[in-house]
Design an enzyme around this catalytic site. Structure first.
Site, short mmCIF file in Angstrom:
data_model
loop_
_atom_site.label_atom_id
_atom_site.label_comp_id
_atom_site.label_asym_id
_atom_site.label_seq_id
_atom_site.Cartn_x
_atom_site.Cartn_y
_atom_site.Cartn_z
N CYS A 110 -29.48 -35.71 17.93
CA CYS A 110 -30.86 -36.11 17.60
C CYS A 110 -31.67 -36.43 18.85
CB CYS A 110 -30.83 -37.27 16.62
SG CYS A 110 -30.15 -36.78 15.01
N HIS A 166 -29.33 -35.12 9.70
CA HIS A 166 -29.53 -36.53 10.04
C HIS A 166 -30.97 -36.96 9.73
CE1 HIS A 166 -26.01 -36.90 13.12
NE2 HIS A 166 -25.64 -36.28 12.01
N GLU A 218 -33.21 -38.38 11.56
CA GLU A 218 -34.18 -37.99 12.58
C GLU A 218 -34.58 -36.53 12.43
OE1 GLU A 218 -31.17 -40.73 14.79
OE2 GLU A 218 -31.16 -39.36 13.07
#
Length: 157
Positions: free
Chosen positions: A98, A65, A67
């Site tokens: 996250c 992801h 993040e």
């Protein structure tokens, strides 16, 4: 890495918008690569120390992801695993994974654009953020949300 010097009298909202626009540029990179268009930047004392966008398709890794990419880049730049003096700017509310990772980084602040009513961590309840982490949502929410809507409309198209 980019550096923007905000004065002590600077409007915090202007600073948040400035860095969210950079996170949106990261999200555009994801969009161009047919990835879910989420972008993130980590800022420490006015300096971008990490950037990232979703790479789950390219890397065939569900944990890639935006993040997570930005956290890794920031840790490499700063030479340590803790991001205690940093702010994460992310275009969409972080997911549970996250948010949990942000706990371990001890990041000082998370600023997100659009809420994520299906998979956002705030919908799951519980205290996923580090006790010293502050949270702010809704920065450029319309722009951030529209990019996601456009992406999924194109996919269904």
């Amino acid at each position: 890495m980019s550096f923007y010097n905000f004065s002590e009298e600077a409007n915090p909202a202007a600073e948040d918008e400035y860095f969210m626009k950079i996170a949106l540029q990261e999200a555009q990179k994801a969009y161009a690569e047919a990835e879910v268009p989420i972008g993130a930047v980590v800022v420490c004392k006015g300096r971008i120390v990490g950037r990232g966008y979703n790479l789950t398709e390219r890397l065939k890794d569900v944990t890639a992801h935006a993040e997570m990419q930005a956290f890794t880049a920031a840790s490499e730049t700063l030479g340590g695993k803790y991001l205690t003096d940093c702010t994460l700017y992310v275009t969409i509310e972080p997911c549970v994974m996250c948010a949990g990772a942000s706990y371990w980084t001890q990041i000082s602040k998370i600023v997100y654009g659009a809420p994520e009513p299906k998979r956002g961590f705030t919908t799951k309840g519980g205290a996923l953020l580090h006790p010293k982490t502050t949270l702010k949502g809704g920065i450029l929410a319309e722009e951030c949300g529209m990019l996601m809507k456009r992406f999924f409309l194109d996919k269904r198209g």
